[in-house]
Write an enzyme that holds these catalytic residues in place. Structure first.
Site, PDB file in Angstrom:
ATOM      1  N   ASP A  81       0.850  -1.201   0.000  1.00 31.40           N
ATOM      2  CA  ASP A  81       0.000   0.000   0.000  1.00 31.40           C
ATOM      3  C   ASP A  81       0.887   1.254   0.000  1.00 31.40           C
ATOM      4  O   ASP A  81       1.857   1.331   0.770  1.00 31.40           O
ATOM      5  CB  ASP A  81      -0.858  -0.046   1.277  1.00 31.40           C
ATOM      6  CG  ASP A  81      -1.890   1.069   1.359  1.00 31.40           C
ATOM      7  OD1 ASP A  81      -2.402   1.483   0.305  1.00 31.40           O
ATOM      8  OD2 ASP A  81      -2.186   1.511   2.488  1.00 31.40           O
ATOM      9  N   HIS A  82       0.554   2.226  -0.843  1.00 33.41           N
ATOM     10  CA  HIS A  82       1.285   3.506  -0.881  1.00 33.41           C
ATOM     11  C   HIS A  82       2.797   3.364  -0.894  1.00 33.41           C
ATOM     12  O   HIS A  82       3.495   3.950  -0.043  1.00 33.41           O
ATOM     13  CB  HIS A  82       0.904   4.401   0.316  1.00 33.41           C
ATOM     14  CG  HIS A  82      -0.482   4.923   0.246  1.00 33.41           C
ATOM     15  ND1 HIS A  82      -0.871   5.897  -0.650  1.00 33.41           N
ATOM     16  CD2 HIS A  82      -1.592   4.600   0.956  1.00 33.41           C
ATOM     17  CE1 HIS A  82      -2.159   6.147  -0.478  1.00 33.41           C
ATOM     18  NE2 HIS A  82      -2.626   5.365   0.481  1.00 33.41           N
ATOM     19  N   GLY A 180      -7.459   8.652   7.553  1.00 28.42           N
ATOM     20  CA  GLY A 180      -7.615   8.952   8.981  1.00 28.42           C
ATOM     21  C   GLY A 180      -9.065   9.048   9.423  1.00 28.42           C
ATOM     22  O   GLY A 180      -9.988   8.717   8.670  1.00 28.42           O
ATOM     23  N   THR A 253      -9.156   0.261   3.804  1.00 32.12           N
ATOM     24  CA  THR A 253      -9.628   0.503   5.161  1.00 32.12           C
ATOM     25  C   THR A 253      -8.530   0.187   6.168  1.00 32.12           C
ATOM     26  O   THR A 253      -8.054  -0.944   6.243  1.00 32.12           O
ATOM     27  CB  THR A 253     -10.860  -0.388   5.454  1.00 32.12           C
ATOM     28  OG1 THR A 253     -11.829  -0.162   4.415  1.00 32.12           O
ATOM     29  CG2 THR A 253     -11.491  -0.075   6.792  1.00 32.12           C
ATOM     30  N   ASP A 254      -8.150   1.181   6.914  1.00 33.67           N
ATOM     31  CA  ASP A 254      -7.163   1.018   7.977  1.00 33.67           C
ATOM     32  C   ASP A 254      -7.694   1.599   9.283  1.00 33.67           C
ATOM     33  O   ASP A 254      -7.744   0.924  10.317  1.00 33.67           O
ATOM     34  CB  ASP A 254      -5.853   1.732   7.558  1.00 33.67           C
ATOM     35  CG  ASP A 254      -4.725   1.479   8.536  1.00 33.67           C
ATOM     36  OD1 ASP A 254      -4.950   0.765   9.539  1.00 33.67           O
ATOM     37  OD2 ASP A 254      -3.613   1.993   8.325  1.00 33.67           O
TER      38      ASP A 254
HETATM   39  P1  13P Z   1      -8.570   5.059   6.087  1.00 31.33           P
HETATM   40  O1  13P Z   1      -7.644   5.931   6.880  1.00 31.33           O
HETATM   41  O2  13P Z   1      -9.828   5.780   5.762  1.00 31.33           O
HETATM   42  O3  13P Z   1      -8.807   3.758   6.741  1.00 31.33           O
HETATM   43  O4  13P Z   1      -7.851   4.764   4.673  1.00 31.33           O
HETATM   44  C1  13P Z   1      -6.862   3.771   4.587  1.00 31.33           C
HETATM   45  C2  13P Z   1      -6.149   3.780   3.284  1.00 31.33           C
HETATM   46  O5  13P Z   1      -6.517   4.439   2.339  1.00 31.33           O
HETATM   47  C3  13P Z   1      -4.956   2.925   3.182  1.00 31.33           C
HETATM   48  O6  13P Z   1      -4.322   3.077   1.958  1.00 31.33           O
HETATM   49  O1  G3H Z   2      -2.823   5.087   3.790  1.00 27.58           O
HETATM   50  C1  G3H Z   2      -2.556   5.127   4.980  1.00 27.58           C
HETATM   51  C2  G3H Z   2      -2.692   3.911   5.790  1.00 27.58           C
HETATM   52  O2  G3H Z   2      -3.652   4.138   6.785  1.00 27.58           O
HETATM   53  C3  G3H Z   2      -1.366   3.505   6.331  1.00 27.58           C
HETATM   54  O3  G3H Z   2      -0.996   4.271   7.428  1.00 27.58           O
HETATM   55  O4  G3H Z   2       1.403   4.789   7.004  1.00 27.58           O
HETATM   56  O5  G3H Z   2       0.436   4.870   9.321  1.00 27.58           O
HETATM   57  O6  G3H Z   2       0.798   2.683   8.171  1.00 27.58           O
HETATM   58  P1  G3H Z   2       0.497   4.143   8.012  1.00 27.58           P
HETATM   59 ZN    ZN Z   3      -4.510   5.079   1.153  1.00 24.79          ZN
END
Ligand code: 13P
Ligand code: G3H
Ligand code: ZN
Length: 306
Positions: A81-82, A180, A253-254
């Site tokens: 992710d990212h 967030g 979703t995180d």
């Molecule tokens: P939330 O912070 O809305 O859960 O988004 C998570 C996310 O986009 C991870 O890449």
């Molecule tokens: O896109 C953001 C995710 O919630 C990941 O967050 O970089 O704190 O692991 P993080």
């Molecule tokens: Zn994201």
């Protein structure tokens, strides 16, 4: 079973539902994601951010994810992710992720295309698919004028050009969500007409970041047991359903997992002040996460799609 992300998302695109992509940071979160997916008979994506890799290590998270996927009956993909640093993305491609995200959204358009195309080429040689990002995942309320909003949210014509030139497999788009727990100062609001325009032009599955719901019952539970969260606001159920109906196939979703985890830990620590076995404390977090993930999977329409 470990399954290519592309296979999971193309099926979702064809059938009109979305797959939950949940961030995993440790064993308990990973296990909760898998348990919820199994119970819902849903395909699922487990994703690791660069932050999670710094926290737990790529080898560790990949081993946990793979082990759980191996014994699971539902399709599971492990996704980066990212990935903001091309060198991290390249390590993930070599390490055996099913897919990676290269997030070049902070670069100018041409630079984003140049770096994303290079990553796609490398990834495809290894049968790894690539999610790319165009537009800024920033709160819709941050933009005071329509002109400013247009400059930050994903431009449909640019999205078409971007996907054609980079050959990316999935596209993360900006339609007003924010990462967030504090996404909107008032009510949830997404730019669905922009999504419709993008969907009409772009053929690859679309991803929605910052898609947490920030469930009120979790916020209440955290506050009841001593937490202080202020006024968090997530994406409403209606907006999320509308986004899925109009072409979103991957829902990141995180934050909801973090809220569920915290609600579970706070609850047991106040209700059972004598408890100090980490396994029991984490079991409470686990139960809250499983319930939250199952609810989210149902909302996305991916139950019984395994
Ligand atoms: P939330 O912070 O809305 O859960 O988004 C998570 C996310 O986009 C991870 O890449
Ligand atoms: O896109 C953001 C995710 O919630 C990941 O967050 O970089 O704190 O692991 P993080
Ligand atoms: Zn994201």
């Amino acid at each position: 079973m470990l399954t290519p992300t592309k296979k999971i998302l193309l099926k979702a695109q064809k059938q009109g539902y979305a797959v939950g992509a949940f961030n995993i940071n440790n064993m308990e979160i990973s296990h909760a994601v898998m348990e919820a997916a199994e119970r819902e008979k849903a395909p699922v994506i487990c994703q690791t951010s660069e932050g999670s890799l710094e926290y737990a290590g790529m080898d560790m998270l990949l081993a946990i994810g793979r082990q759980l996927a191996l014994t699971s009956k539902v399709p599971v993909a492990i996704h980066l992710d990212h990935g903001k640093h091309p060198e991290v993305v390249k390590v993930a491609i070599a390490a055996g992720y099913q897919s990676v995200m290269y997030d070049g959204s902070s670069n100018p358009f041409e630079k984003n295309i140049e770096i994303t195309s290079g990553i796609v080429k490398l990834a495809h040689e290894k049968n790894v698919s690539v999610e790319a990002e165009l537009g800024a995942i920033a709160g819709i309320e941050d933009f005071v004028s329509v002109k400013e909003r247009d400059a930050h949210l994903t431009n449909p014509k640019q999205a078409l050009e971007f996907t054609k030139r980079t050959r990316c497999d999935f596209l993360a788009i900006a339609i007003g969500t924010l990462h967030g727990a504090y996404k909107f100062s008032g009510r949830s609001h997404l730019d669905i007409s922009r999504l419709k325009e993008i969907k009409a032009l772009v053929k690859v599955p679309l991803a929605l970041h910052g898609a947490s719901s920030v469930p009120k019952d979790l916020v209440k539970q955290i506050e009841k047991h001593g937490g202080k969260l202020g006024t968090p606001v997530g994406v409403s159920d209606g907006d999320l359903k509308e986004a899925v109906k109009n072409g979103i196939c991957k829902v990141n979703t995180d934050t909801d997992l973090r809220l569920a985890f915290t609600a579970g830990v706070r609850k047991i620590l106040t209700q059972e002040p004598g408890e100090f076995d980490p396994r029991k404390i984490l079991a409470s977090a686990y139960d809250e996460m499983v319930a939250t993930i199952r609810w989210k999977i149902k909302l996305l329409g991916s139950s019984n799609k395994a």
